[in-house]
Write a protein that holds these residues in place. Sequence first.
Motif, PDB file in Angstrom:
ATOM      1  N   GLN A   1       1.872   1.735  -3.699  1.00 27.82           N
ATOM      2  CA  GLN A   1       0.694   2.296  -4.250  1.00 27.82           C
ATOM      3  C   GLN A   1       0.437   3.873  -4.043  1.00 27.82           C
ATOM      4  N   ARG A   2       0.603   4.136  -2.754  1.00 28.60           N
ATOM      5  CA  ARG A   2       0.347   5.456  -2.453  1.00 28.60           C
ATOM      6  C   ARG A   2       1.458   6.392  -2.916  1.00 28.60           C
ATOM      7  N   TRP A   3       2.665   6.057  -3.182  1.00 25.59           N
ATOM      8  CA  TRP A   3       3.720   6.631  -3.750  1.00 25.59           C
ATOM      9  C   TRP A   3       3.675   7.075  -4.960  1.00 25.59           C
TER      10      TRP A   3
ATOM     11  N   ARG B   1       0.437   7.146  -6.583  1.00 25.04           N
ATOM     12  CA  ARG B   1      -0.552   7.931  -6.601  1.00 25.04           C
ATOM     13  C   ARG B   1      -0.364   9.367  -6.315  1.00 25.04           C
ATOM     14  N   VAL B   2       0.282   9.756  -5.282  1.00 28.23           N
ATOM     15  CA  VAL B   2       0.931  10.959  -5.104  1.00 28.23           C
ATOM     16  C   VAL B   2       1.812  11.558  -6.088  1.00 28.23           C
TER      17      VAL B   2
ATOM     18  N   ARG C   1       0.790  -1.103  -0.037  1.00 29.99           N
ATOM     19  CA  ARG C   1       0.130  -0.039   0.109  1.00 29.99           C
ATOM     20  C   ARG C   1       0.823   1.428   0.013  1.00 29.99           C
ATOM     21  N   LYS C   2       1.955   1.068   0.675  1.00 34.93           N
ATOM     22  CA  LYS C   2       2.815   2.381   0.647  1.00 34.93           C
ATOM     23  C   LYS C   2       3.641   2.607  -0.810  1.00 34.93           C
TER      24      LYS C   2
ATOM     25  N   SER D   1     -11.844   4.347   1.507  1.00 33.37           N
ATOM     26  CA  SER D   1     -11.785   3.024   1.906  1.00 33.37           C
ATOM     27  C   SER D   1     -11.935   2.496   3.390  1.00 33.37           C
TER      28      SER D   1
ATOM     29  N   ASN E   1      -8.247   7.184   1.055  1.00 32.49           N
ATOM     30  CA  ASN E   1      -8.188   6.515   2.454  1.00 32.49           C
ATOM     31  C   ASN E   1      -9.652   6.330   3.259  1.00 32.49           C
TER      32      ASN E   1
ATOM     33  N   THR F   1      -7.365  13.362  -3.723  1.00 29.04           N
ATOM     34  CA  THR F   1      -6.255  13.298  -2.960  1.00 29.04           C
ATOM     35  C   THR F   1      -6.227  11.978  -2.131  1.00 29.04           C
ATOM     36  N   ASP F   2      -5.015  11.549  -1.225  1.00 34.83           N
ATOM     37  CA  ASP F   2      -5.002  10.393  -0.426  1.00 34.83           C
ATOM     38  C   ASP F   2      -5.958  10.303   0.679  1.00 34.83           C
ATOM     39  N   GLU F   3      -6.182  11.605   1.008  1.00 34.16           N
ATOM     40  CA  GLU F   3      -7.112  11.504   2.040  1.00 34.16           C
ATOM     41  C   GLU F   3      -8.442  10.960   1.705  1.00 34.16           C
TER      42      GLU F   3
END
Length: 318
Positions: A115-117, A119-120, A112-113, A313, A310, A305-307
């Motif tokens: 994936q988040r990288w 995405r950002v 997930r980290k 989710s 998340n 945004t990630d927020e």
Amino acid sequence: MASYVSAWIWSERFWLPENVTWADLERSPPGVEYPHARHLTCALPLAVVVFLFRLLFERLVAKPCANILHIQTGVRRQVQPNALLEKFYQSKTSPDHKHLEGLSKQLDWDLRKVQRWFRVRRDQDRPTTETKFCESLWRFTFYSGIFIYAVYNMWHSPWIWDTRQCWYNYPFQPMIQCQYYYYVAELAFYWSLMFSQFTDIQRKAAKLANYAKYQKLCDAQFVLFTLVFFITRLIIFPFWIIRSVLFESWEIIGPYQAWWVLNGLLLVLQVLHVFWFYLITCIAVKSIFKGKVSKDDRSDIESTTDEEINSNSSKKCK
């Protein structure tokens, strides 16, 4: 070889009606000049001028307007610097699950980290609202100006109201300066887009109100746009323009090779107009039920945004 290619491109049998040659167009009466392809050569250097003017316009006019409307650049989240992920990102911005697992193992990171990288990182490359506003304002300004110029200079032209006059004595028709300036300006503008097509984000004029958070104005502009599109693309274009090119030109000058190609392209364009109006109608129907103009199906996906991701989710997990 070059002369053969040039002769093939500028074939008189293709471009001109029967029994007409390029030499005939060179022999114009005194005080009269017929249009020639060479008249459009100035459009390319003018395109550079238009492009430079656009840069000044966006810097000196569009950005101050964005500030007045409180459209800010915004602060983007920055990814943690990582040479391996950055190198992979340059070749593939959206890796599949298999690649993500491989990168996760190489870095000893949670999946997930990783994936988040990505995405950002993708979000960093997306244009800001201010950038999109500036581009939209530039296009809106040019299109408005060229439309006003065309209406002012061509409104009293006889062929505007009697399309048959477009074909009398064709192609032996004198070049009119206002028309020449109009076509050169249009061609220069679209040539200038060749310099910026890889960085531009296409937006409509109504997007300006959307970026400024003027929802009622945005809705009103969408209604106006729908009406104008219907009248110009589904009524005037087929029953005024295509009818003239298809039937009146056949009657007055007769068909030739380029005639078939021109009419074929116009008919294809009309099919696209019908399809685009279908998409517009779908948006309009959605807006009726939602109370405002919904997201344009033709637009690209805006950044998330990630927020928000998340948060969604977490809700699903609950």
